[in-house]
Design a protein around this motif. Structure first.
Motif, mmCIF file in Angstrom:
data_model
loop_
_atom_site.group_PDB
_atom_site.id
_atom_site.type_symbol
_atom_site.label_atom_id
_atom_site.label_comp_id
_atom_site.label_asym_id
_atom_site.label_seq_id
_atom_site.Cartn_x
_atom_site.Cartn_y
_atom_site.Cartn_z
ATOM 1 N N CYS A 326 44.109 39.968 58.222
ATOM 2 C CA CYS A 326 43.048 39.285 57.471
ATOM 3 C C CYS A 326 42.252 40.275 56.629
ATOM 4 N N VAL A 327 41.869 41.380 57.242
ATOM 5 C CA VAL A 327 41.093 42.393 56.518
ATOM 6 C C VAL A 327 41.895 42.964 55.357
ATOM 7 N N ASN A 328 43.149 43.291 55.614
ATOM 8 C CA ASN A 328 43.986 43.848 54.548
ATOM 9 C C ASN A 328 44.175 42.867 53.400
ATOM 10 N N LEU A 329 44.313 41.576 53.720
ATOM 11 C CA LEU A 329 44.471 40.569 52.678
ATOM 12 C C LEU A 329 43.228 40.491 51.802
ATOM 13 N N LEU A 330 42.057 40.524 52.421
ATOM 14 C CA LEU A 330 40.812 40.465 51.654
ATOM 15 C C LEU A 330 40.621 41.705 50.783
ATOM 16 N N LEU A 331 41.006 42.860 51.316
ATOM 17 C CA LEU A 331 40.883 44.096 50.535
ATOM 18 C C LEU A 331 41.898 44.127 49.402
ATOM 19 N N ILE A 335 38.805 40.617 47.130
ATOM 20 C CA ILE A 335 37.688 39.783 47.566
ATOM 21 C C ILE A 335 36.558 40.696 48.040
ATOM 22 N N PHE A 336 36.935 41.778 48.727
ATOM 23 C CA PHE A 336 35.976 42.770 49.198
ATOM 24 C C PHE A 336 36.526 44.165 48.958
ATOM 25 N N SER A 337 35.609 45.095 48.779
ATOM 26 C CA SER A 337 35.934 46.506 48.949
ATOM 27 C C SER A 337 35.565 46.847 50.387
ATOM 28 N N LEU A 342 31.613 45.890 54.834
ATOM 29 C CA LEU A 342 30.640 46.374 55.810
ATOM 30 C C LEU A 342 29.245 45.865 55.486
ATOM 31 N N GLU A 343 28.930 45.813 54.212
ATOM 32 C CA GLU A 343 27.608 45.316 53.799
ATOM 33 C C GLU A 343 27.458 43.840 54.159
ATOM 34 N N GLY A 344 28.514 43.066 53.976
ATOM 35 C CA GLY A 344 28.458 41.649 54.291
ATOM 36 C C GLY A 344 28.288 41.378 55.770
ATOM 37 N N LEU A 345 28.865 42.251 56.595
ATOM 38 C CA LEU A 345 28.767 42.085 58.048
ATOM 39 C C LEU A 345 27.489 42.697 58.610
ATOM 40 N N LYS A 392 50.247 57.427 27.454
ATOM 41 C CA LYS A 392 50.024 56.257 28.302
ATOM 42 C C LYS A 392 49.139 56.614 29.486
ATOM 43 N N VAL A 393 48.323 55.670 29.867
ATOM 44 C CA VAL A 393 47.479 55.819 31.042
ATOM 45 C C VAL A 393 48.153 55.107 32.208
ATOM 46 N N VAL A 394 48.399 55.819 33.290
ATOM 47 C CA VAL A 394 49.029 55.228 34.468
ATOM 48 C C VAL A 394 47.950 54.858 35.463
ATOM 49 N N ASP A 395 47.728 53.575 35.627
ATOM 50 C CA ASP A 395 46.684 53.084 36.532
ATOM 51 C C ASP A 395 47.332 52.725 37.870
ATOM 52 N N ILE A 396 47.424 53.708 38.776
ATOM 53 C CA ILE A 396 48.115 53.475 40.041
ATOM 54 C C ILE A 396 47.212 52.860 41.086
ATOM 55 N N PHE A 397 45.960 52.614 40.757
ATOM 56 C CA PHE A 397 45.030 52.053 41.730
ATOM 57 C C PHE A 397 44.599 50.629 41.375
ATOM 58 N N SER A 398 45.181 50.067 40.333
ATOM 59 C CA SER A 398 44.757 48.712 39.943
ATOM 60 C C SER A 398 45.170 47.720 41.013
ATOM 61 N N LYS A 399 44.343 46.689 41.179
ATOM 62 C CA LYS A 399 44.622 45.649 42.160
ATOM 63 C C LYS A 399 44.521 44.290 41.490
ATOM 64 N N LYS A 400 45.313 43.375 41.964
ATOM 65 C CA LYS A 400 45.276 42.020 41.423
ATOM 66 C C LYS A 400 43.984 41.340 41.820
ATOM 67 N N ASN A 401 43.304 40.786 40.845
ATOM 68 C CA ASN A 401 42.044 40.090 41.126
ATOM 69 C C ASN A 401 42.324 38.598 41.211
ATOM 70 N N ILE A 402 42.085 38.010 42.391
ATOM 71 C CA ILE A 402 42.407 36.609 42.586
ATOM 72 C C ILE A 402 41.172 35.719 42.565
ATOM 73 N N ARG A 403 40.076 36.309 42.185
ATOM 74 C CA ARG A 403 38.853 35.484 42.159
ATOM 75 C C ARG A 403 38.997 34.372 41.129
#
Length: 403
Positions: A326-331, A335-337, A342-345, A392-403
């Motif tokens: 669950c935590v990994n899916l949210l990260l 949905i969360f960093s 931690l701030e939300g909890l 070219k800029v290689v963005d290896i840290f981009s994440k899909k935003n599902i909001r």
């Protein structure tokens, strides 16, 4: 008259103090205040000022917003422990607090995720004295039928229980006498189990899971747990665990007449149960005589198996997987960093990692997370391609935003 910061929640101080295993006297010494002052803070007649609250946050390892976070309504159902010794009172109090936190943190996740539906057969009995051995055998068999297990060994019990809708957590309890504990959350209509990692034993841990499942199945409507009914209730949960893990139809066929310790040891890896648990089961099913049972247990003691059996160190305990996923899916879904989770909890990082069965340090932010768009590919292909091609800029840290 109440003084100090506004919005202070007295119950939050009690929760964190008991979770840390501190008396009012010991906490008072750590923050240089009298036990009577701690009492006034916890009963709500006074509130600490901002300065002393900051000190308490450091002493108790919790963020300051914790102390102003509203407390959820407490469940009336008892928490079923494996011990109620007077020497373990503080440990039981701490365990109750962690069970409250697990359910609170789980509720936070459920605002964003749908858990598996609860699919747990249970008795509608509110008096443990109405539960006999025959009923326990029937309920263990009903669980197997409900989950389509047949009568063979259960390969991954903890995963099975999580798939049935039980929220499970495994982390260190700090004591060898606290193997696990469980509680039904009636407002959610969902059971919770916390397991200890202290003994780190695959076979012992599986029995602990089955034992706590026994409480969930047999004792959902039992509202009182005390020194009088504790022992028979524990014996019922032990009986359920044996019936579930070692069904009579299959186990009795595989056990030879007049079995030796070696026979039980040979069945250990197949059934995923300790030799001692199988000896107990064989005795209760009258597959061995009382004399044989006594002989076998003398052999167990003589070989030093009470402290640890052969093969114990060859398998790692089953892991709790639902909450970490669950935590990994949210990260992963943005949905969360880690910091916003931690701030939300409003809880300490180490507590969240424990409750969600995450690796130590998992929620620690590192500098690498700030390197988005800073890594560029060197333009070394100019001799082979058109030099006008842009770098070219290689963005290896981009994440899909599902909001």
């Amino acid at each position: 008259m109440r003084v100090g910061i506004s919005g202070f929640q007295p119950d939050r101080l009690t929760q964190i103090r008991e979770a840390r295993g501190l008396s009012k006297i010991n906490l008072g010494r750590l923050v240089e205040r009298s036990p009577s002052t701690i009492t006034k803070w916890e009963n709500g007649s006074h509130s600490p000022d901002a300065e002393i609250l900051a000190v308490m946050g450091k002493v108790l390892n919790c963020p300051l917003p914790w102390f102003t976070k509203p407390v959820l309504k407490k469940e009336n159902n008892p928490v079923f422990f494996r011990t109620m010794a007077s020497t373990a009172k503080d440990l039981c109090n701490a365990s109750e607090r962690y069970m409250e936190w697990l359910q609170e943190a789980s509720g936070f996740l459920q605002e964003y995720l749908d858990y598996p539906e609860v699919n747990i057969p249970h008795l509608k009995v509110d008096d443990y004295r109405a539960i006999d051995d025959g009923m326990i055998e029937v309920m263990a068999s009903k669980c197997r039928d409900t989950w389509g297990l047949g009568i063979g060994p259960i390969s991954d019990l903890l995963l099975l229980v999580e798939n049935a809708g039980v929220i499970c957590s495994r982390f260190e309890q700090g004591s060898a006498v606290m193997d696990g504990y469980s509680q039904w959350n009636e407002s959610e209509n969902r059971p919770y189990i916390i397991l200890a990692t202290d003994k780190d034993n695959y076979y012992r841990s599986r029995f602990d899971v089955a034992h706590e499942l026994g409480h969930i199945v047999l004792h959902r409507y039992v509202k009182r747990l005390d020194s009088i009914n504790f022992k028979p209730i524990e014996e019922q949960a032990n009986k359920f665990a044996a019936c579930l893990m070692l069904p009579e139809e299959a186990f009795s066929v595989e056990l030879p007449p007049y079995p030796t310790l070696e026979n039980f040891l040979s069945l250990k890896t197949r059934w995923g149960m300790s030799a001692q648990a199988m000896i107990h089961r064989a005795n209760s099913l009258e597959l061995i005589s009382p004399l044989e049972y006594q002989r076998l247990y003398k052999g167990v003691s003589a070989r030093g198996w009470r402290k640890g059996e052969p093969l114990d160190d060859l398998r790692r305990p089953e892991s709790a997987r639902l909450l970490p996923r669950c935590v990994n899916l949210l990260l992963d879904s943005n949905i969360f960093s880690k910091s916003s989770l931690l701030e939300g909890l409003s809880m300490a990082r180490t507590d969240v990692e424990d409750i969600f069965s995450l690796p130590k340090g998992f929620l620690t932010d590192t500098a690498i997370l700030d390197m988005e768009s800073r890594i560029k590919l060197k333009n070394i292909l100019g001799t082979h391609k058109d030099n006008s091609s842009p770098t070219k800029v290689v963005d290896i840290f981009s994440k899909k935003n599902i909001r």
